[in-house]
Design a protein around this motif. Structure first.
Motif, PDB file in Angstrom:
ATOM      1  N   PHE A 196      51.174  27.621  83.653  1.00 30.70           N
ATOM      2  CA  PHE A 196      52.290  28.240  84.373  1.00 30.70           C
ATOM      3  C   PHE A 196      52.054  29.744  84.513  1.00 30.70           C
ATOM      4  O   PHE A 196      52.214  30.301  85.596  1.00 30.70           O
ATOM      5  CB  PHE A 196      53.613  27.964  83.657  1.00 30.70           C
ATOM      6  CG  PHE A 196      54.803  28.541  84.372  1.00 30.70           C
ATOM      7  CD1 PHE A 196      55.405  27.845  85.409  1.00 30.70           C
ATOM      8  CD2 PHE A 196      55.313  29.774  84.025  1.00 30.70           C
ATOM      9  CE1 PHE A 196      56.497  28.369  86.082  1.00 30.70           C
ATOM     10  CE2 PHE A 196      56.405  30.314  84.690  1.00 30.70           C
ATOM     11  CZ  PHE A 196      56.995  29.607  85.729  1.00 30.70           C
TER      12      PHE A 196
ATOM     13  N   LEU B 291      50.401  25.678  89.061  1.00 28.05           N
ATOM     14  CA  LEU B 291      51.649  24.946  88.918  1.00 28.05           C
ATOM     15  C   LEU B 291      51.470  23.439  88.799  1.00 28.05           C
ATOM     16  O   LEU B 291      52.193  22.791  88.041  1.00 28.05           O
ATOM     17  CB  LEU B 291      52.591  25.296  90.066  1.00 28.05           C
ATOM     18  CG  LEU B 291      52.937  26.787  90.173  1.00 28.05           C
ATOM     19  CD1 LEU B 291      53.875  27.023  91.338  1.00 28.05           C
ATOM     20  CD2 LEU B 291      53.521  27.309  88.877  1.00 28.05           C
TER      21      LEU B 291
ATOM     22  N   GLU C 272      52.821  21.373  85.666  1.00 29.18           N
ATOM     23  CA  GLU C 272      53.770  20.263  85.843  1.00 29.18           C
ATOM     24  C   GLU C 272      53.289  19.007  85.111  1.00 29.18           C
ATOM     25  O   GLU C 272      54.067  18.343  84.414  1.00 29.18           O
ATOM     26  CB  GLU C 272      53.943  19.976  87.327  1.00 29.18           C
ATOM     27  CG  GLU C 272      54.831  18.799  87.631  1.00 29.18           C
ATOM     28  CD  GLU C 272      54.864  18.449  89.116  1.00 29.18           C
ATOM     29  OE1 GLU C 272      55.251  17.310  89.425  1.00 29.18           O
ATOM     30  OE2 GLU C 272      54.503  19.289  89.965  1.00 29.18           O
TER      31      GLU C 272
ATOM     32  N   THR D 178      58.852  25.507  86.722  1.00 32.74           N
ATOM     33  CA  THR D 178      57.669  25.124  87.487  1.00 32.74           C
ATOM     34  C   THR D 178      58.073  24.536  88.838  1.00 32.74           C
ATOM     35  O   THR D 178      57.522  24.907  89.880  1.00 32.74           O
ATOM     36  CB  THR D 178      56.816  24.119  86.690  1.00 32.74           C
ATOM     37  OG1 THR D 178      56.494  24.696  85.412  1.00 32.74           O
ATOM     38  CG2 THR D 178      55.536  23.771  87.423  1.00 32.74           C
TER      39      THR D 178
END
Length: 126
Positions: free
Chosen positions: A60, A65, A69, A92
């Motif tokens: 992050f 991203l 995730e 996120t």
């Protein structure tokens, strides 16, 4: 000779050192360096949720991203009551332009741990 975890010269102790060093790198704003160290730790101990959560935070911070995730999702599969992981996954999603998914996890985080930051992000009043 000490037992290794599948990598030449790597022992459980060196993985702990790598984990602690990754924490320091993340604190020093070197998320990519943290990810590199954590890759080896997670390869040796894929079930280690703490290492996965730290790697998710590093992804992050590095604006990676999708990997963030995925890691936060793995953490939540193992620890569905982890308020921080819900909050971080929500951030996120928010950063990825997915506000509907974000609000769900903001609200889960706030319900699990009513910290002011979580409550404000959950926007229960709107």
């Amino acid at each position: 000779m000490p037992e290794t975890s599948g990598f030449a010269g790597r022992t459980p102790e060196t993985h702990v050192i790598d984990f602690r060093a990754a924490e320091q790198l993340l604190a020093a704003r070197d998320p990519r360096g943290a990810v590199k160290l954590l890759d080896g730790v997670i390869a040796a101990y894929p079930e280690n949720t703490a290492a996965r959560l730290l790697r998710a935070r590093a992804f992050f911070a590095a604006a990676q991203l999708r990997p963030a995730e995925l890691e936060f999702t793995i953490v939540l599969e193992r620890e569905p009551d982890n308020a921080f992981a819900h909050f971080a996954l929500a951030r996120t999603y928010e950063r990825s332009g997915r506000p509907d998914q974000a609000i769900r996890h903001f609200r889960l985080a706030a319900a699990l741990d009513p910290q002011p930051e979580y409550l404000a992000a959950a926007r229960f009043d709107s």
